[in-house]
Design a protein around this motif. Structure first.
Motif, PDB file in Angstrom:
ATOM      1  N   ILE A 118       5.300  -5.113   8.318  1.00 56.89           N
ATOM      2  CA  ILE A 118       3.933  -5.356   8.778  1.00 56.89           C
ATOM      3  C   ILE A 118       3.936  -6.497   9.786  1.00 56.89           C
ATOM      4  O   ILE A 118       4.565  -7.542   9.553  1.00 56.89           O
ATOM      5  N   GLN A 119       3.236  -6.308  10.904  1.00 52.95           N
ATOM      6  CA  GLN A 119       3.096  -7.390  11.878  1.00 52.95           C
ATOM      7  C   GLN A 119       1.800  -8.137  11.637  1.00 52.95           C
ATOM      8  O   GLN A 119       0.733  -7.541  11.521  1.00 52.95           O
ATOM      9  N   GLY A 160     -11.529  -3.394  10.315  1.00 52.47           N
ATOM     10  CA  GLY A 160     -10.447  -2.612  10.871  1.00 52.47           C
ATOM     11  C   GLY A 160     -10.227  -1.358  10.062  1.00 52.47           C
ATOM     12  O   GLY A 160     -11.118  -0.874   9.364  1.00 52.47           O
ATOM     13  N   VAL A 161      -9.011  -0.813  10.147  1.00 53.07           N
ATOM     14  CA  VAL A 161      -8.711   0.459   9.514  1.00 53.07           C
ATOM     15  C   VAL A 161      -7.540   0.302   8.569  1.00 53.07           C
ATOM     16  O   VAL A 161      -6.491  -0.232   8.939  1.00 53.07           O
ATOM     17  N   LEU A 162      -7.709   0.733   7.343  1.00 53.44           N
ATOM     18  CA  LEU A 162      -6.652   0.816   6.351  1.00 53.44           C
ATOM     19  C   LEU A 162      -6.539   2.274   5.956  1.00 53.44           C
ATOM     20  O   LEU A 162      -7.479   2.850   5.410  1.00 53.44           O
ATOM     21  N   THR A 163      -5.408   2.916   6.282  1.00 58.39           N
ATOM     22  CA  THR A 163      -5.224   4.331   6.010  1.00 58.39           C
ATOM     23  C   THR A 163      -4.396   4.499   4.752  1.00 58.39           C
ATOM     24  O   THR A 163      -3.361   3.855   4.593  1.00 58.39           O
ATOM     25  N   LEU A 164      -4.844   5.377   3.861  1.00 56.21           N
ATOM     26  CA  LEU A 164      -4.155   5.609   2.611  1.00 56.21           C
ATOM     27  C   LEU A 164      -3.839   7.097   2.466  1.00 56.21           C
ATOM     28  O   LEU A 164      -4.706   7.939   2.659  1.00 56.21           O
ATOM     29  N   ALA A 165      -2.605   7.392   2.114  1.00 51.80           N
ATOM     30  CA  ALA A 165      -2.212   8.763   1.812  1.00 51.80           C
ATOM     31  C   ALA A 165      -1.691   8.783   0.387  1.00 51.80           C
ATOM     32  O   ALA A 165      -0.787   8.025   0.040  1.00 51.80           O
ATOM     33  N   ASN A 214      -1.397  -5.443  11.864  1.00 51.83           N
ATOM     34  CA  ASN A 214      -1.349  -4.295  12.759  1.00 51.83           C
ATOM     35  C   ASN A 214       0.014  -3.626  12.636  1.00 51.83           C
ATOM     36  O   ASN A 214       1.041  -4.276  12.823  1.00 51.83           O
ATOM     37  N   GLY A 215       0.016  -2.336  12.322  1.00 48.38           N
ATOM     38  CA  GLY A 215       1.263  -1.621  12.154  1.00 48.38           C
ATOM     39  C   GLY A 215       1.882  -1.888  10.798  1.00 48.38           C
ATOM     40  O   GLY A 215       1.437  -2.727  10.027  1.00 48.38           O
ATOM     41  N   THR A 267      -1.144   2.254   5.570  1.00 52.52           N
ATOM     42  CA  THR A 267      -0.816   1.784   6.915  1.00 52.52           C
ATOM     43  C   THR A 267      -1.965   0.938   7.436  1.00 52.52           C
ATOM     44  O   THR A 267      -3.112   1.125   7.039  1.00 52.52           O
ATOM     45  N   PHE A 268      -1.667   0.003   8.325  1.00 50.26           N
ATOM     46  CA  PHE A 268      -2.636  -0.983   8.777  1.00 50.26           C
ATOM     47  C   PHE A 268      -2.850  -0.859  10.284  1.00 50.26           C
ATOM     48  O   PHE A 268      -1.895  -0.836  11.059  1.00 50.26           O
TER      49      PHE A 268
END
Length: 236
Positions: free
Chosen positions: A197-198, A6-11, A211-212, A229-230
């Motif tokens: 987080i869900q 999946g996607v793990l977004t990091l800022a 997710n989310g 974010t997930f």
């Protein structure tokens, strides 16, 4: 080792930097360790609220989760106390945490079962340590503390509520520290949810998915802040 799909977004926000190259290196290291800390905590909460239960249950008899848990008390609480048990991996576990449930029924069956719809739990800890055979240590607690930039992380703990087939995880405040065998700190993370987080599915059948939601991690040694974010992140 866990594998994620999946996607793990990091800022990453750099609050101090001495040149772009150094800043990029610090950001990359902060990304990795911050993500690992957040996912380790979410994994632990997920295990505890599924019928699959703790990873610890498969370890040496002295570190079985079912033996570390107390009975429910009058406040709908279960105390998890590892004492100084040594697992089959060679790691030694110290301390523990307290689970406070939102109902007597939730407390009674959560020693061995999963959260049911409408049930919830809040985990708080004065401190737990996992000491590896090499002498390095992971420590975490939900105690009140300040981040590197003087933000207050409250002692409200970690909460999981189940609604229908989904669980909602909120990190009210957490500190996680890793030390090498000489006692030198490798990272010092403060963690708090920006959005809950869900979590759906279960790990034992490969359907557990995040997710989310978003988590903010303060890297107190590097003086960096990472927001995660997930998006459809699944245990593989």
């Amino acid at each position: 080792m866990l594998r994620f799909l999946g996607v793990l977004t990091l800022a990453v926000l750099l609050t101090s930097a001495c040149g772009k190259k150094l800043a990029d290196e610090k950001a990359a290291n902060s990304n990795m360790s911050s993500a690992e800390s957040a996912l380790a905590i979410v994994n632990s909460l997920a295990n505890e609220t599924e019928a699959y239960n703790f990873d610890f249950e498969t370890m040496a008899a002295t570190c079985k989760a079912s033996q570390a848990k107390s009975d429910c008390n009058a406040n709908n609480q279960i105390n998890v106390n590892w004492g100084q048990c040594k697992a089959s991996t060679g790691a030694t576990y110290f301390g523990g945490w307290t689970n406070t449930y939102n109902s007597t029924n939730a407390c009674m069956h959560s020693k061995t079962g999963a959260l049911a719809p409408g049930e919830g739990v809040t985990r708080t800890s004065l401190g737990m340590t996992i000491q590896n055979p090499s002498g390095s240590q992971i420590k975490w607690s939900t105690n009140l503390h300040l981040t590197y930039d003087q933000q207050t992380i409250p002692a409200t703990g970690l909460t999981v509520n189940r609604w229908s087939d989904a669980r909602v995880i909120t990190i009210g405040g957490l500190r996680r520290i890793f030390e090498d065998s000489q006692g030198n700190q490798i990272f010092d993370h403060s963690m708090i949810s920006l959005n809950s987080i869900q979590l759906t599915g279960a790990r034992n059948n490969g359907s557990r998915t995040l997710n989310g939601g978003a988590v903010r991690v303060y890297s107190n040694l590097e003086k960096l802040r990472t927001d995660l974010t997930f998006n459809n992140l699944r245990w593989g």
